[in-house]
Scaffold this motif. Structure first.
Motif, short mmCIF file in Angstrom:
data_model
loop_
_atom_site.label_atom_id
_atom_site.label_comp_id
_atom_site.label_asym_id
_atom_site.label_seq_id
_atom_site.Cartn_x
_atom_site.Cartn_y
_atom_site.Cartn_z
N PHE A 38 -44.36 54.43 -20.24
CA PHE A 38 -44.13 55.72 -20.26
C PHE A 38 -42.88 56.04 -21.45
CE2 PHE A 38 -41.93 59.77 -19.25
CZ PHE A 38 -43.04 60.48 -18.56
N THR A 39 -42.04 55.14 -21.13
CA THR A 39 -40.72 55.39 -22.08
C THR A 39 -41.25 55.09 -23.60
OG1 THR A 39 -39.99 53.07 -21.43
CG2 THR A 39 -38.83 55.00 -20.58
N ASN A 40 -41.79 54.07 -23.70
CA ASN A 40 -42.25 53.66 -25.04
C ASN A 40 -42.92 54.74 -25.69
OD1 ASN A 40 -41.00 51.60 -25.53
ND2 ASN A 40 -42.39 50.11 -25.13
N GLY A 47 -55.37 63.40 -35.85
CA GLY A 47 -54.56 64.80 -35.59
C GLY A 47 -55.01 65.26 -34.26
N SER A 48 -55.40 64.37 -33.17
CA SER A 48 -55.86 65.20 -32.02
C SER A 48 -54.63 64.56 -30.88
CB SER A 48 -57.28 65.08 -31.29
OG SER A 48 -57.65 63.63 -31.40
N VAL A 49 -54.84 64.85 -29.47
CA VAL A 49 -53.86 64.12 -28.47
C VAL A 49 -54.85 63.08 -28.07
CG1 VAL A 49 -53.30 64.46 -26.24
CG2 VAL A 49 -53.03 66.36 -27.68
N SER A 50 -56.25 63.08 -28.28
CA SER A 50 -56.85 61.88 -27.84
C SER A 50 -56.69 60.80 -28.89
CB SER A 50 -58.55 62.28 -27.63
OG SER A 50 -58.85 63.32 -28.29
N GLY A 51 -56.40 61.34 -30.02
CA GLY A 51 -56.20 60.06 -31.21
C GLY A 51 -55.24 59.33 -30.90
N LEU A 52 -54.10 60.07 -30.49
CA LEU A 52 -52.75 59.52 -30.11
C LEU A 52 -52.81 58.73 -28.91
CD1 LEU A 52 -50.03 62.42 -30.45
CD2 LEU A 52 -50.27 60.12 -31.81
N VAL A 53 -53.53 59.18 -27.75
CA VAL A 53 -53.94 58.27 -26.65
C VAL A 53 -54.41 56.96 -26.96
CG1 VAL A 53 -55.32 58.33 -24.54
CG2 VAL A 53 -53.91 60.49 -25.12
N LEU A 54 -55.43 56.98 -27.81
CA LEU A 54 -56.25 55.95 -28.28
C LEU A 54 -55.08 54.94 -28.90
CD1 LEU A 54 -58.76 54.28 -28.53
CD2 LEU A 54 -58.85 55.15 -31.13
N VAL A 55 -54.23 55.38 -29.88
CA VAL A 55 -53.42 54.53 -30.62
C VAL A 55 -52.42 53.96 -29.43
CG1 VAL A 55 -51.31 54.64 -32.02
CG2 VAL A 55 -53.42 56.02 -32.45
N HIS A 56 -51.90 54.58 -28.59
CA HIS A 56 -50.99 53.97 -27.52
C HIS A 56 -51.49 53.14 -26.70
CE1 HIS A 56 -47.21 56.13 -28.99
NE2 HIS A 56 -48.01 57.18 -29.12
N VAL A 57 -52.84 53.65 -26.42
CA VAL A 57 -53.31 52.41 -25.54
C VAL A 57 -53.60 51.12 -26.12
CG1 VAL A 57 -55.69 52.07 -24.14
CG2 VAL A 57 -54.73 54.19 -23.92
N VAL A 58 -54.31 51.08 -27.33
CA VAL A 58 -54.62 50.22 -28.02
C VAL A 58 -53.15 49.29 -28.11
CG1 VAL A 58 -55.04 49.14 -30.21
CG2 VAL A 58 -56.34 50.97 -29.44
N TYR A 59 -52.00 49.88 -28.62
CA TYR A 59 -50.99 49.29 -28.88
C TYR A 59 -50.14 48.81 -27.45
CZ TYR A 59 -47.41 48.06 -32.16
OH TYR A 59 -46.72 47.34 -33.14
N MET A 102 -50.46 63.73 -23.96
CA MET A 102 -50.47 62.24 -24.38
C MET A 102 -50.20 61.03 -23.50
SD MET A 102 -48.77 60.81 -27.77
CE MET A 102 -46.90 61.05 -26.89
N VAL A 103 -49.20 61.12 -22.85
CA VAL A 103 -48.50 60.33 -22.15
C VAL A 103 -49.36 59.98 -20.72
CG1 VAL A 103 -46.71 59.82 -20.38
CG2 VAL A 103 -46.05 60.50 -22.97
N VAL A 104 -49.76 60.79 -20.26
CA VAL A 104 -50.20 60.40 -18.80
C VAL A 104 -51.34 59.87 -18.90
CG1 VAL A 104 -51.18 61.50 -16.71
CG2 VAL A 104 -48.95 62.36 -17.71
N PRO A 105 -52.24 60.24 -19.80
CA PRO A 105 -53.72 59.29 -19.83
C PRO A 105 -53.39 57.96 -20.56
CG PRO A 105 -53.84 61.33 -21.00
CD PRO A 105 -52.71 61.40 -20.58
N ALA A 106 -52.47 58.03 -21.63
CA ALA A 106 -52.33 56.75 -22.19
C ALA A 106 -51.67 55.74 -21.49
CB ALA A 106 -51.23 57.13 -23.57
N VAL A 107 -50.53 56.25 -20.50
CA VAL A 107 -50.03 55.10 -19.64
C VAL A 107 -51.23 54.71 -18.66
CG1 VAL A 107 -48.40 55.02 -17.72
CG2 VAL A 107 -47.60 56.36 -19.81
N ALA A 108 -51.83 55.56 -18.06
CA ALA A 108 -52.69 55.30 -17.09
C ALA A 108 -53.92 54.51 -17.48
CB ALA A 108 -53.37 56.57 -16.42
N ILE A 109 -54.44 54.60 -18.75
CA ILE A 109 -55.30 53.75 -19.27
C ILE A 109 -55.02 52.42 -19.52
CG2 ILE A 109 -57.23 53.55 -21.03
CD1 ILE A 109 -57.45 56.59 -21.02
N SER A 110 -53.81 52.42 -20.05
CA SER A 110 -53.19 51.04 -20.80
C SER A 110 -53.06 50.23 -19.39
CB SER A 110 -52.18 51.31 -21.61
OG SER A 110 -51.24 52.07 -21.04
N THR A 111 -52.21 50.91 -18.29
CA THR A 111 -51.89 49.99 -17.04
C THR A 111 -53.10 49.75 -16.50
OG1 THR A 111 -49.90 51.29 -16.91
CG2 THR A 111 -50.78 50.31 -15.10
N ILE A 112 -54.23 50.52 -16.33
CA ILE A 112 -55.47 50.11 -15.61
C ILE A 112 -56.05 48.92 -16.47
CG2 ILE A 112 -57.89 50.56 -15.06
CD1 ILE A 112 -56.53 53.60 -14.47
#
Lengths: 370, 293
Positions: free
Chosen positions: B220-222, B153-165, B93-103
């Motif tokens: 990452f920490t968040n 209920g999936s990892v991609s769902g969590l990734v999306l939530v964290h990217v948006v936030y 979850m963290v790696v794609p979420a951090v990468a996508i939100s940073t980019i």
């Protein structure tokens, strides 16, 4: 039809028009300087030529082809920016060849072009350095190298010397002029420094408040300014502007001014063109170098008038001495030889070269043909 | 160089004052390090030593058994899986979420400063506003959106939530960083023939190191430490934080404190690592642009 044509170009931001119907035609190999105070629209015009700003109406064409909507990289122009705009993460060599790389030119050709430009500008030894490790003058050279390597149709310079210290600025000015002589390229150069404009250009466009006030050779601009703004903007110290009245004496028009003691003095005009202004007020323009001591007067001039006046202040500047006196109630500056022996508070004879005098309509501020 | 600078700028104090300052600082650091000490010490003890003895004492018999248990065999809810699968969930979850939100933050910052458009100020304001929205407010709408997208209920769902936030924060970082970047450089690159992405990639990104570190650490920490989104939207792919909670809460019978301590350290380890590796750039990045040179 010139090499670079700016025809009836305006620029507006919303309802505010900042450039009004500019018409300039630049011939191939010409060095055009756009000069004017801050906010006169000169940089905007340059950015429009470069394609960095859109054109509100009118056309800009290069080599007969209208480039209004053409992307900056496809206009075959190169620009040198005020801040030099060198890419901080690239070496000098990469900076210079970046444009060629973007245009898909093979490495071997890029290296050859780089070597030529580096040799021309004497920056061979700097090629592997980063911009942060260069001095101001070196950065300036690299910025010019980046422009030169493209071999563009038109070079655009946006106040390239304003970040250099005084001495380096004079050196680089000479160097740019030499480069122009050698390469014979078309250059449009923006500056607010009228000395740069005078020394570098083949033609000058003086701009103010979004209008081209006058377009002409440096000599035309200096000797026959179109209006009061051009007259006072070009030249340092500025032209003396004296309220005067046109009077007719012995059938010839004279300018009536007053000296420091309030005495009326008459200066004969060199021509008769102003005769129709008899008994009306005008503004008389006399450049500091046209007021001298009698021995220093221009011998070629056919009309030198003498006037006796009291000196207010003297300012020795080394090569010249600037002498301030009161004429028509205004401070007038004259440029005297360095060793002239005038003393503040005393009266001396001065020679005024009326061949160089100009006159302006106080209402419209346009020049009156003397 | 640092020491020379601090010597010049530091206010000179007397010996007694200095001793006092150091003493206070020492006390504070001890106080802050105490929980870590307790956790580390108790995670390498057998359970009997904890229940029968002193929390502060050093272990009499050293054992890595609690660590092994926390990692692979401990009871998480109803499954005896250990934290391992959840750790993997968190990483995925963290790696794609951090990468996508940073980019995306970097691109937003680039556009908002160098490709200005009408009402860009309002767009930036709205993005900034998203930084101040509490997590709880978006739970229900987010659940609806994830459900409609079919990734609840999936990892991609969590990734999306964290990217948006996260986009609000990363955009803020990059926009402020790029605002100080000279626009003339972008114009020069345009004349040189570089396009939108080429200018970004070749001119801006190479000088974005410090702010990227800030963005990555922050995100990452968040995201790693987030519990609420994880427990709400994780489903069967819950992250480490939720699993840790389940580990600690769901033990039947005897509470295995040593295993809990080991698990807690495991959960904190990645963020600790990120801080140690990139921490000094973090401060540098936060200060970037505030002082010349």
């Amino acid at each position: 039809m010139g090499f670079l044509d700016i025809s009836n170009v305006t620029k507006a931001y919303g309802n505010v028009e900042v450039l009004h119907h500019v018409d300039i035609s630049v011939q191939e190999g010409e060095f055009l300087v756009l000069v004017g105070p801050s906010g006169c629209g000169k940089s905007t015009l340059l950015n429009m030529i470069a394609g960095l700003e859109g054109i509100s109406s009118g056309d800009i064409s290069i080599k007969g082809k209208v480039v209004n909507g053409v992307h900056p990289s496809k206009r075959n122009i190169a620009m040198v920016f005020q801040s030099y705009a060198l890419y901080p993460n690239m070496t000098v060599a990469q900076n210079i060849t970046f444009g060629l790389e973007m245009h898909g030119i093979p490495k071997a050709e890029r290296d050859k072009a780089l070597a030529e430009v580096a040799k021309l500008l004497q920056i061979d030894h700097l090629l592997s350095r980063k911009p942060g490790q260069l001095s101001g003058g070196q950065r300036q050279r690299v910025a010019m190298g980046r422009a030169l390597v493209r071999n563009p149709d038109v070079f655009l310079f946006d106040e390239p010397l304003s970040n250099l210290d005084a001495k380096l600025r004079v050196d680089m000015r000479t160097e740019i002029k030499k480069l122009h002589h050698k390469l014979k390229t078309t250059i449009v150069y923006v500056t607010h420094d009228q000395i740069e404009a005078m020394t570098l250009s083949t033609r000058i466009a003086v701009m103010y408040k979004g209008y081209v006030q006058q377009l002409g050779t440096p000599k035309e601009i200096y000797d026959t300014p179109a209006n009061l703004f051009v007259a006072t903007f070009m030249g340092s110290p500025a032209m003396n502007i004296l309220p005067a009245r046109v009077v007719t004496e012995n059938g010839a028009p004279h300018a009536e001014i007053t000296d420091a003691d309030g005495q009326k003095r008459h200066l004969r005009f060199s021509g008769n063109g102003i005769a129709s202004w008899a008994n009306r007020d005008i503004l008389l323009g006399i450049r500091p170098e046209a007021i001298t001591d009698p021995e220093g007067a221009d011998r070629k001039s056919g009309n030198v008038q003498q006037i006796r006046n009291r000196v207010t202040v003297t300012e020795p500047a080394g090569s010249d001495t600037f002498v301030t006196m009161t004429l028509s109630g205004k401070d007038a500056i004259s440029r005297m030889r360095a060793d002239s022996n005038v003393v503040p508070g005393e009266t001396f004879d001065f020679a005024i070269n009326m061949d160089k005098a100009v006159a302006f309509d106080p209402e419209s501020e346009n020049r009156i043909v003397v | 160089m640092m020491s020379a600078a601090s010597q010049e700028t530091a206010v000179s104090t007397g010996r007694i004052a200095r001793t006092f300052i150091y003493l206070v600082l020492l006390l504070f650091s001890l106080y802050y390090l105490l929980p870590l000490y307790v956790m580390v010490v108790n995670s390498v003890k057998p359970l009997s030593e904890i229940t029968g003895g002193n929390m502060m004492a050093l272990p009499q018999t050293f054992t890595l058994e609690p660590w092994a248990s926390a990692w692979s065999t401990a009871q998480i809810g109803v499954e005896p899986t250990g934290l391992k699968p959840y750790f993997i969930n968190s990483i995925l979850m963290v790696v794609p979420a951090v990468a996508i939100s940073t980019i995306l933050g970097a691109l937003n910052g680039y556009v908002l400063t160098k490709w200005r458009f009408k009402y860009d100020g309002i767009v930036f304001g709205l993005l900034l506003f998203s930084c101040f929205i509490p997590f709880q407010i978006v739970l229900i709408p987010m659940a609806v959106v994830l459900g409609k997208l079919g990734i609840a209920g999936s990892v991609s769902g969590l990734v999306l939530v964290h990217v948006v936030y996260g986009i609000g924060f990363t955009t803020l970082y990059y926009r402020n960083y790029y605002a100080a970047f000279p626009t003339e450089l972008v114009r020069a690159a345009m004349i040189d023939g570089a396009g939108f992405f080429r200018i970004f990639w070749r001119i801006l990104l190479p000088v974005s190191g410090p702010i990227t570190v800030v963005s990555v650490i922050w995100q990452f920490t968040n995201i790693w430490n987030d519990f609420l989104f994880g427990v709400s939207f994780g489903g069967t792919r819950q992250p480490m934080t939720v699993a840790l909670n389940n580990l600690v809460q769901s033990s039947t019978g005897v509470k295995e404190y040593n295993v809990h301590f080991a698990g807690a350290i495991l959960a904190a380890l990645p963020t600790l690592l990120v801080y140690i590796v990139a921490g000094r750039y973090f401060v540098r990045g936060l200060m970037a642009g505030s002082v010349k040179g």
